[in-house]
Design an enzyme around this catalytic site. Sequence first.
Site, PDB file in Angstrom:
ATOM      1  N   TRP A 117      52.350  -4.971  33.533  1.00 47.91           N
ATOM      2  CA  TRP A 117      52.798  -4.415  34.816  1.00 47.91           C
ATOM      3  C   TRP A 117      52.376  -5.265  35.990  1.00 47.91           C
ATOM      4  CZ3 TRP A 117      56.866  -1.782  34.587  1.00 47.91           C
ATOM      5  CH2 TRP A 117      57.101  -0.897  33.541  1.00 47.91           C
ATOM      6  N   ASP A 172      48.502  -0.586  42.182  1.00 48.83           N
ATOM      7  CA  ASP A 172      49.448   0.213  41.403  1.00 48.83           C
ATOM      8  C   ASP A 172      48.610   1.209  40.597  1.00 48.83           C
ATOM      9  OD1 ASP A 172      51.245   1.295  39.612  1.00 48.83           O
ATOM     10  OD2 ASP A 172      51.974  -0.628  38.837  1.00 48.83           O
ATOM     11  N   LYS A 178      54.152   9.791  35.069  1.00 51.97           N
ATOM     12  CA  LYS A 178      52.977   9.815  34.198  1.00 51.97           C
ATOM     13  C   LYS A 178      52.092  11.023  34.541  1.00 51.97           C
ATOM     14  CE  LYS A 178      54.446   5.485  33.201  1.00 51.97           C
ATOM     15  NZ  LYS A 178      54.763   4.216  33.822  1.00 51.97           N
TER      16      LYS A 178
HETATM   17  C1  LIG Z   1      55.351   3.051  34.300  1.00 53.45           C
HETATM   18  C2  LIG Z   1      54.708   2.035  35.153  1.00 53.45           C
HETATM   19  C3  LIG Z   1      55.441   1.278  36.095  1.00 53.45           C
HETATM   20  C4  LIG Z   1      56.940   1.387  36.236  1.00 53.45           C
HETATM   21  O1  LIG Z   1      57.298   2.498  36.903  1.00 53.45           O
HETATM   22  P1  LIG Z   1      58.849   2.770  37.279  1.00 53.45           P
HETATM   23  O2  LIG Z   1      58.771   4.110  37.909  1.00 53.45           O
HETATM   24  O3  LIG Z   1      59.616   2.750  35.991  1.00 53.45           O
HETATM   25  O4  LIG Z   1      59.272   1.694  38.195  1.00 53.45           O
HETATM   26  C5  LIG Z   1      54.749   0.401  36.893  1.00 53.45           C
HETATM   27  N1  LIG Z   1      53.424   0.249  36.805  1.00 53.45           N
HETATM   28  C6  LIG Z   1      52.700   0.938  35.901  1.00 53.45           C
HETATM   29  C7  LIG Z   1      51.221   0.734  35.830  1.00 53.45           C
HETATM   30  C8  LIG Z   1      53.314   1.837  35.057  1.00 53.45           C
HETATM   31  O5  LIG Z   1      52.594   2.529  34.160  1.00 53.45           O
END
Ligand SMILES: *Cc1c(COP(=O)(O)O)cnc(C)c1O
Length: 358
Positions: free
Chosen positions: A100, A170, A194
Amino acid sequence: MTPPLYHFGAGPAMLPAEVLAEIRTELPDFRGSGISILEYGHRSPEFRALMRETEADFRELLEIPADYHVLFMPGGATLQFAMSALNLGGRGAYLVTGQWSAKALHEAERVAQAQAVWDGSQSGYTRLPADTEWQLPPDTGYLHYTVNETIAGVEFHLTPASRGAPLAADMTSMILSRPVATAQHALIYASAQKNLGIAGITAVIVNPAALQTPPRATPSLLDYRVWLEAESLPNTPPVFAWYVLGKMLKWTKAQGGVGALAARNQRKAAMLYAVLDASDFYVNKVHPASRSLMNVPFLLHDRNLEAVFLREAVAAGLQNLAGHRSRGGIRASIYNAMPEAGVARLAEFMRAFERRYG
Ligand SMILES: *Cc1c(COP(=O)(O)O)cnc(C)c1O
């Protein structure tokens, strides 16, 4: 009675049974209006009230400083990869600790100046760097990191030293799983599917003092200031996803908040790592100090057995344990909504599977 089914998918992830039940009951009639939330107008006083409650709950749960702004927008964390780079300005410095953060850097490079200051790809993203292992170039505009790498299963348990640079994080796959030092960050973002509900909405926490003017050609919806001015309503928002987010925040508070969930999440992860550490049958390559509390990836020593493992797991009510499509293997995602009983069932299944096939 059939035993409950546990869903270990990485995202969209399971929702608490209580939240699903409330949504089911309320779906035809939002707050006594006779109109479903699926049809509800975002400019209505009722939806405005829901927005205010959602923001207040979110601020309380994460102890967000009063001068920080909270925004909710679509586009997922993936859109934030570019949007953050456009709005923080200067050359971004990235800790590349998994798939990511690598994507975040890739997107930032498309729209702005950015570079990796540490890259764990050579070692297969199995550990996180100590603060002494990387440096910030003098022209750094901000430092970006991914707190929990959902695919690699590595998690920062301490905030990295930003050395005065604005810090962007993030937090998609760990937000609300434990307390974080919110005020040490200039920007935090997390898409919802999540720990915050369903896909379609992304939470952004921003210190307005850290924002720079984005390049002139930037579309208005990629300018955080447009979202600040419009109070997260520059266009039609994902009303239903917002409603589910509100439910998840109420549920999180009812669990005792982030501190109580952190203790539960520690116990859950410990159950699985104990099984992995006690055997050579299962393999987890992540350095113990970097282990994720939310996503536990592992392999079977005999990789031919993985398909059998997944099949028998489904029969035992343990669903969606296949690893990310890029890596294979097994991955147990144990976000806030996963009860301890679900993790206990998985741990017991793993021990029994090893006895039979080990
Ligand atoms: C799932 C995830 C993403 C992607 O998220 P989207 O909503 O599909 O853009 C980005 N960063 C992390 C750490 C993730 O777990």
